[in-house]
Design a protein around this motif. Structure first.
Motif, PDB file in Angstrom:
ATOM      1  N   ALA A 185      84.432 -15.475 -38.039  1.00 47.45           N
ATOM      2  CA  ALA A 185      84.014 -16.635 -37.255  1.00 47.45           C
ATOM      3  C   ALA A 185      83.143 -16.213 -36.082  1.00 47.45           C
ATOM      4  O   ALA A 185      82.116 -16.846 -35.785  1.00 47.45           O
ATOM      5  CB  ALA A 185      85.245 -17.397 -36.757  1.00 47.45           C
ATOM      6  N   LYS A 186      83.534 -15.133 -35.409  1.00 46.72           N
ATOM      7  CA  LYS A 186      82.754 -14.639 -34.272  1.00 46.72           C
ATOM      8  C   LYS A 186      81.380 -14.159 -34.730  1.00 46.72           C
ATOM      9  O   LYS A 186      80.362 -14.392 -34.049  1.00 46.72           O
ATOM     10  CB  LYS A 186      83.512 -13.511 -33.578  1.00 46.72           C
ATOM     11  CG  LYS A 186      82.901 -13.084 -32.254  1.00 46.72           C
ATOM     12  CD  LYS A 186      83.802 -12.105 -31.522  1.00 46.72           C
ATOM     13  CE  LYS A 186      83.203 -11.731 -30.172  1.00 46.72           C
ATOM     14  NZ  LYS A 186      84.080 -10.796 -29.425  1.00 46.72           N
ATOM     15  N   SER A 187      81.326 -13.503 -35.873  1.00 48.23           N
ATOM     16  CA  SER A 187      80.048 -13.020 -36.412  1.00 48.23           C
ATOM     17  C   SER A 187      79.118 -14.191 -36.728  1.00 48.23           C
ATOM     18  O   SER A 187      77.912 -14.138 -36.475  1.00 48.23           O
ATOM     19  CB  SER A 187      80.290 -12.191 -37.678  1.00 48.23           C
ATOM     20  OG  SER A 187      81.067 -11.059 -37.392  1.00 48.23           O
ATOM     21  N   PHE A 188      79.683 -15.263 -37.277  1.00 41.21           N
ATOM     22  CA  PHE A 188      78.890 -16.448 -37.589  1.00 41.21           C
ATOM     23  C   PHE A 188      78.293 -17.043 -36.320  1.00 41.21           C
ATOM     24  O   PHE A 188      77.104 -17.358 -36.261  1.00 41.21           O
ATOM     25  CB  PHE A 188      79.772 -17.479 -38.297  1.00 41.21           C
ATOM     26  CG  PHE A 188      79.131 -18.837 -38.429  1.00 41.21           C
ATOM     27  CD1 PHE A 188      78.188 -19.090 -39.413  1.00 41.21           C
ATOM     28  CD2 PHE A 188      79.478 -19.869 -37.568  1.00 41.21           C
ATOM     29  CE1 PHE A 188      77.594 -20.339 -39.533  1.00 41.21           C
ATOM     30  CE2 PHE A 188      78.898 -21.118 -37.678  1.00 41.21           C
ATOM     31  CZ  PHE A 188      77.955 -21.354 -38.661  1.00 41.21           C
ATOM     32  N   LEU A 189      79.113 -17.188 -35.272  1.00 43.32           N
ATOM     33  CA  LEU A 189      78.630 -17.777 -34.019  1.00 43.32           C
ATOM     34  C   LEU A 189      77.591 -16.879 -33.349  1.00 43.32           C
ATOM     35  O   LEU A 189      76.641 -17.371 -32.738  1.00 43.32           O
ATOM     36  CB  LEU A 189      79.809 -18.017 -33.077  1.00 43.32           C
ATOM     37  CG  LEU A 189      80.751 -19.147 -33.488  1.00 43.32           C
ATOM     38  CD1 LEU A 189      82.025 -19.120 -32.651  1.00 43.32           C
ATOM     39  CD2 LEU A 189      80.063 -20.497 -33.362  1.00 43.32           C
ATOM     40  N   THR A 190      77.768 -15.576 -33.463  1.00 44.55           N
ATOM     41  CA  THR A 190      76.791 -14.647 -32.893  1.00 44.55           C
ATOM     42  C   THR A 190      75.461 -14.734 -33.627  1.00 44.55           C
ATOM     43  O   THR A 190      74.391 -14.761 -33.011  1.00 44.55           O
ATOM     44  CB  THR A 190      77.320 -13.203 -32.959  1.00 44.55           C
ATOM     45  OG1 THR A 190      78.542 -13.119 -32.208  1.00 44.55           O
ATOM     46  CG2 THR A 190      76.311 -12.212 -32.399  1.00 44.55           C
TER      47      THR A 190
END
Length: 429
Positions: free
Chosen positions: A312-317
């Motif tokens: 999820a964090k990778s997607f938002l980044t």
């Protein structure tokens, strides 16, 4: 610089400001005193920032804060801290930003789980302890502990993929968040001691797709943690594993997950820890302790996401250009917006009294909250831009699975496209 009182409202915004600024002064004193003795290496230009911050942060008779109506959130129009990411003011500012980010991360993680898994997500909190660390050994043991926590979580992930024996009891592992923290043993510090000075430990949030058997899972995780720390004698009583919870009965499981992950975003070094080291000008022992903490943690990664939270964090980044638009599409509450000017006056006892000055004008509200509200509205043109950007970014992805997931995530977002729609969304919040 951001300030927040927290849900329990134990301290008002003026109290929080006073505590943070006093800690910042002591922190700057410590860095400068350690640098004078060659224990912390800083350039002359950098040291000038600490000197200026030390003088300014507590010396002015009054300060101005921008706050929300409830005065639970505030920020200064002037940057007067050292800017050091280990410093209390900057770390508080960083934490405020990370809290908002983690709300978005959990929201995306939930959507990923709905697309790929059961749709259910439950949070559990483990406290992974180790014997206290002696003075002089902190950097090595802190780094080593982070490596062992990563191995523990990796074993959970591998067991899901390969059917290994290290399994949660009652449900499958989805992801985790590790927060590495440090406190001082006050009794050892008081006598300039060496053995057992540092209490470095890890709070680990574990997400599962079903409710777990807490007692059985606690035994499984402790036994694995013990096997990764055969060189230490661990105390079973210091280990803790429990289901995450909130104090509000009406909260959903997603609210509980959100609360648990946010709780893991606490300081790596609390301001009170720096406050205990208030004799760095005269005590060589305190200078050595301060410098050891600073040098051990300055470049260490202290918050680590795994599994579904990492995805999820990778997607938002990757799609950070549309952060505010995505955040609004997923939010369950409107972000805290500053709407008024408050004056803080320093009293004789060093505390601060607050006085409401005025409400901000409409233009000021827009300007001072621009980081929260810029690009919140998605026009048809921007919608097309997102699709173009998505196509371009997905072309760089390495797997078809990631491409399908990203498409599904964007399809699930209800972007706000007009002011009227935004007002309706605010009313529902």
């Amino acid at each position: 610089m951001a300030f927040k009182t927290g849900q329990n409202k134990k301290h008002k915004i003026n109290d929080k400001f006073g505590i943070a600024t006093l800690s910042e002064k002591l922190f700057c004193d410590g860095v400068l005193n350690c640098a004078n003795y060659g224990l912390i290496l800083k350039s002359a230009k950098s040291l000038a920032n600490y000197r200026l911050a030390r003088e300014v942060v507590r010396s002015m008779p009054k300060y101005e804060l921008l706050t929300n109506t409830a005065e639970t959130v505030g920020k200064s129009r002037t940057i007067f801290g050292s800017g050091d990411h280990l410093g209390p003011l900057q770390e508080q500012n960083d934490t405020s930003r990370k809290l908002r980010e983690m709300v978005e991360v959990v929201s995306v993680a939930q959507r990923i789980n709905e697309i790929q898994g059961t749709g259910e997500m439950y949070a559990y909190m483990a406290t992974l302890t180790r014997p206290n660390t002696a003075k002089g050994n902190l950097k090595e043991t802190f780094s080593n502990a982070r490596s062992r926590v990563s191995r523990l979580v990796r074993a959970l992930s591998d067991a899901v993929d390969n059917g290994g024996s290290f399994q949660l009891v009652g449900g499958n592992y989805l992801g985790a968040m590790a927060s590495h923290e440090l406190t001082l043993n006050k009794a050892v510090l008081a006598v300039d001691g060496v053995r057992g000075l540092y209490n470095d430990h890890t709070h680990l949030i574990i997400l599962a797709d079903h409710k777990l058997d807490v007692n059985a899972t606690a035994d499984v995780i402790y036994n694995k943690w013990q096997s990764l720390n055969k060189d230490f004698q661990l105390a079973r009583g210091a280990f803790d594993f429990r289901e995450a919870y909130t104090t509000r009965i009406e909260d959903s499981e997603l609210d509980v997950v959100m609360s648990a992950v946010i709780e893991s975003m606490k300081y790596a070094v609390k301001p009170s820890t720096w406050n205990q080291l208030d004799k760095t000008e005269t005590s060589q022992y305190q200078r050595e302790v301060f410098a050891e903490i600073y040098n051990s943690l300055a470049r260490a990664k202290r918050k680590v996401s795994y599994g579904i939270l990492y995805d999820a964090k990778s997607f938002l980044t990757k799609f950070s250009s549309f952060e505010n638009a995505m955040a609004m599409s997923m939010s369950t509450k409107f972000p805290d917006v500053v709407t008024q000017l408050v004056e803080l006056n320093r009293q004789n006892d060093g505390r601060f009294a607050s006085r409401h000055v005025r409400e901000l004008s409409g233009d000021e509200v827009l300007y001072y909250n621009r980081g929260l509200i810029e690009s919140v509205l998605v026009s048809d043109e921007m919608d097309a831009d997102i699709n173009d950007y998505l196509d371009n970014e997905l072309a760089k992805s390495t797997t078809d699975g990631k491409k399908r997931l990203y498409f599904e995530l964007f399809k699930s977002m209800a972007f706000v496209k007009s002011v009227d729609e935004l007002l309706e969304r605010m009313d529902s919040f």
